[in-house]
Design a protein around this motif. Structure first.
Motif, PDB file in Angstrom:
ATOM      1  N   GLY A 200       0.828  -1.212   0.000  1.00 50.59           N
ATOM      2  CA  GLY A 200       0.000   0.000   0.000  1.00 50.59           C
ATOM      3  C   GLY A 200       0.854   1.251   0.000  1.00 50.59           C
ATOM      4  N   ASP A 201       2.152   1.085  -0.231  1.00 46.46           N
ATOM      5  CA  ASP A 201       3.069   2.227  -0.249  1.00 46.46           C
ATOM      6  C   ASP A 201       2.685   3.178  -1.397  1.00 46.46           C
ATOM      7  N   PRO A 202       2.282   4.406  -1.062  1.00 51.45           N
ATOM      8  CA  PRO A 202       1.830   5.313  -2.128  1.00 51.45           C
ATOM      9  C   PRO A 202       2.934   5.668  -3.125  1.00 51.45           C
ATOM     10  N   GLU A 204       5.176   3.661  -4.289  1.00 53.82           N
ATOM     11  CA  GLU A 204       5.239   2.561  -5.260  1.00 53.82           C
ATOM     12  C   GLU A 204       4.139   2.750  -6.305  1.00 53.82           C
ATOM     13  N   ARG A 207       4.969   5.517  -8.751  1.00 51.10           N
ATOM     14  CA  ARG A 207       5.932   5.157  -9.809  1.00 51.10           C
ATOM     15  C   ARG A 207       5.220   4.489 -10.991  1.00 51.10           C
ATOM     16  N   HIS A 239       4.463  13.411   0.502  1.00 50.45           N
ATOM     17  CA  HIS A 239       5.523  12.615   1.132  1.00 50.45           C
ATOM     18  C   HIS A 239       6.884  13.289   1.070  1.00 50.45           C
ATOM     19  N   GLY A 240       6.894  14.556   0.731  1.00 46.24           N
ATOM     20  CA  GLY A 240       8.152  15.308   0.732  1.00 46.24           C
ATOM     21  C   GLY A 240       9.147  14.791  -0.298  1.00 46.24           C
ATOM     22  N   ASP A 241       8.649  14.114  -1.355  1.00 44.24           N
ATOM     23  CA  ASP A 241       9.539  13.598  -2.399  1.00 44.24           C
ATOM     24  C   ASP A 241       9.549  14.616  -3.550  1.00 44.24           C
ATOM     25  N   SER A 243      11.679  15.136  -5.870  1.00 43.65           N
ATOM     26  CA  SER A 243      12.086  14.601  -7.160  1.00 43.65           C
ATOM     27  C   SER A 243      10.887  13.972  -7.886  1.00 43.65           C
ATOM     28  N   LYS A 247       9.297  15.166 -11.350  1.00 48.22           N
ATOM     29  CA  LYS A 247       9.120  14.263 -12.503  1.00 48.22           C
ATOM     30  C   LYS A 247       7.691  14.367 -13.043  1.00 48.22           C
ATOM     31  N   ASP A 281      20.030  13.814 -10.948  1.00 52.88           N
ATOM     32  CA  ASP A 281      19.213  13.267 -12.036  1.00 52.88           C
ATOM     33  C   ASP A 281      19.492  14.015 -13.336  1.00 52.88           C
TER      34      ASP A 281
END
Lengths: 448, 150
Positions: A200-202, A204, A207, A239-241, A243, A247, A281
């Motif tokens: 259930g990892d959001p 994942e 991606r 989630h503070g991602d 990158s 994208k 990146d």
């Protein structure tokens, strides 16, 4: 039976739904009598929302929990690092063989059945991407086969489901790049089904959504692509991602650009670029800059396009990738053309044409030839136009090109023979060929 | 963990599971700390949600078993009916009707949906809410709360 109070231990087990059906029935029957003592006792164990809300400090001590978790983590980390160290040599051992043999080896030898090797295969597929789509599909297929061999006892069933989903997502993306859109659609369905069985990892999920948006873009299902990317953007931000969010923005810009919404494309790419670190990146940074420059040229913002190209040139060169350098030169040609420096544009386009032919990229060479045709059209060089049209068709016929694209080139050749090629026709054919590349079956406008 | 008051024996599983996932996905996760905090929070919420749902299912199954027992003597049946009605009496009218159809008349979900004018797709959700209200009543029956379930 009813009057006898269940023990505290039994009430605790009842609250955790751990009793047998018969024991359960006894406890419920007792509670139905309205036993205040047992109800109070049960309330202390019952989940929040069922039991009584507690106040004050937690009754539990977690020091032991953290100590045990740390110990377990260190042990798992040790095993994982060992597998990580071995993965490159296992990959090298696989790469020595043809695909069929690789599959056999993977299926029959347990030493290959490790998580890090699966990740390496997927990374390799991603790296090969546009450079060698056929091999990218092969590596993704190997990743899928390996993910199906991974032990759920060792790695955990939900985590393995996540990795299987990632493998199918990578395969779907490789199939998209290899223009097998139908197979790509099917693989994405598999990926999504597996995600539902995963942790259930959001991230994942994001991606897979990110890759699927590219498929929707290629299929010209723009609203779905944008909707998917907005979800990725939201997940990345939550989630503070940064990158991931960047994208999503860059891809959104590309989708807007392909759908002809140049202003929105420019806005998204600008915003996305702010979140990209070129050091971590560089490939994404170059792709984002490249597309932004293209849309700035299309949007008539030449000055900014030139400034951005100058600023980005070191990044292209640093990447050193042959294809990126060819793309850089192509952009320079487009800018020269837009500024009316037609001789310079012609020289650049000719050089790019040679490089594309050397790489065996016939489709790109034809697109480039249309840019060159644009230069000739502006200069009224009908003789060269006819010669160019005559060169293009055989080059296309010798390669695997959609029949719609061939038909478009025949239109171009006929127009050149009759000296009827205009800039408008060149642009229209160029746009059409770009669409045809990803979506065979698109109709060339009747007017053309 | 402390905030969610997860029992230590389960907290250990939750924490280890999250840590292992982090380990395997380390290279894909940009911000491990916030990922771990977010994942633990989600796992704690899911933990209690699952516990609540299992408890409600256990209560439901037990009552269905009790009302279906074929050889129960009349007095026992009457006492069960009295006790059940007393607990149901503390629920909202909607939940009372729904659970009476379920336990009293042995209606299945589709029949309950039809009788009460719900769509089949939403009856499961409504039933779950009513079962949660019933379970809360069982835990708090001695406290004489106001009718609930809406």
């Amino acid at each position: 039976m009813i009057e006898r109070h269940p023990s505290t231990e039994r009430l605790r087990s009842f609250s955790r739904a751990e009793l047998s059906r018969h024991q359960n029935r006894e406890v419920v029957r007792h509670l139905l009598t309205g036993c205040e003592r047992c109800a109070r006792s049960l309330a202390a164990y019952a989940p929040p929302g069922i039991g009584v809300a507690r106040t004050g400090p937690s009754p539990h001590d977690y020091d032991g929990v953290f100590a045990k978790a740390r110990q377990a983590f260190l042990w798992s980390q040790h095993e994982h690092l060992e597998e990580q160290r071995n993965a490159p040599s296992l990959l090298a051992a696989l790469e020595d063989h043809p695909f069929d043999r690789q599959v056999l080896l993977l299926m029959n030898s347990r030493k290959f059945w490790t998580w890090p090797l699966c990740c390496l295969l997927l990374d390799r597929s991603h790296e090969l991407g546009f450079r060698d789509p056929g091999r990218a599909v092969d590596f993704a297929r190997l990743g899928v086969r390996l993910s199906e061999q991974l032990s759920v006892e060792s790695y955990g069933d939900t985590r393995v489901a996540d990795l299987r989903a990632r493998s199918w997502g990578t395969l779907a993306n490789a199939q998209r790049i290899a223009s097998d859109l139908r197979a790509s659609d099917q693989s994405f369905l598999r990926a999504e089904r597996l995600l539902r069985k995963g942790t259930g990892d959001p991230l994942e999920k994001a991606r897979v959504l990110l890759l699927k948006a590219s498929l929707h873009g290629d299929q010209r299902r723009f609203p779905e692509a944008i909707k998917g990317l907005d979800r990725v953007l939201a997940i990345g931000r939550r989630h503070g991602d940064d990158s991931l969010a960047a994208k999503a923005l860059v891809k959104k810009g590309m989708v807007f650009g392909t759908s002809g919404r140049t202003d929105e494309a420019i806005d998204c790419l600008r915003e996305g670029l702010r979140g990209i670190d070129p050091k971590s990146d560089p490939r994404l940074a170059v792709a984002a800059h490249h597309n932004l420059i293209v849309y700035l040229i299309e949007g008539g913002q030449l000055q900014e396009a030139v400034a951005l190209l100058d600023a980005t040139r070191p990044l292209y060169e640093e990447m050193g990738d042959r294809m990126n350098l060819i793309r850089l030169q192509w952009l320079e040609g487009k800018i020269a053309q837009s500024r009316g420096r037609l001789s310079e544009a012609e020289a650049l386009f000719r050089s790019v044409g040679t490089a594309l032919a050397e790489q065996g990229l016939g489709y790109d060479a034809a697109l480039l030839a249309l840019d060159l045709a644009g230069v000739y059209a502006r200069q009224g060089r009908t003789e060269e136009m006819r010669a160019l049209a005559a060169e293009m068709l055989p080059s296309f016929q010798s390669r695997e090109v959609h029949r719609e694209a061939l038909a478009a080139l025949i239109v171009f050749q006929k127009a050149a023979k009759m000296d009827r090629v205009t800039l408008g026709l060149v642009h229209e054919l160029s746009d059409y060929l770009r669409q045809c590349r990803k979506t065979p079956g698109v109709r060339l406008r009747d007017s053309v | 963990m402390r905030h969610f008051e997860i029992p230590p024996e389960d907290a250990e599983d939750i924490l280890q599971d999250a840590q292992l996932t982090l380990l395997y996905k380390w290279e894909q996760i940009r911000s491990p700390e916030s990922w771990l905090v977010g994942t633990l929070k989600k796992k704690c919420i899911m933990y209690w949600r699952k516990r609540r749902s299992s408890l409600c299912d256990a209560v439901d199954t037990a009552i269905l078993d009790l009302v279906a027992t074929p050889v129960a003597p009349d007095q026992e049946k009457a006492e069960l009916s009295f006790d059940l009605n007393r607990v149901l009496g503390n629920l909202s009218a909607r939940c009372r009707s729904l659970l009476k159809l379920r336990y009293g008349l042995g209606y299945g979900p589709s029949e309950v949906a039809e009788q009460m004018g719900y769509r089949l797709s939403s009856i499961r959700k409504v039933t779950n809410r009513c079962l949660a209200a019933l379970t809360r009543q069982l835990v708090a029956v001695g406290f004489h709360r106001e009718p609930e379930g809406d």
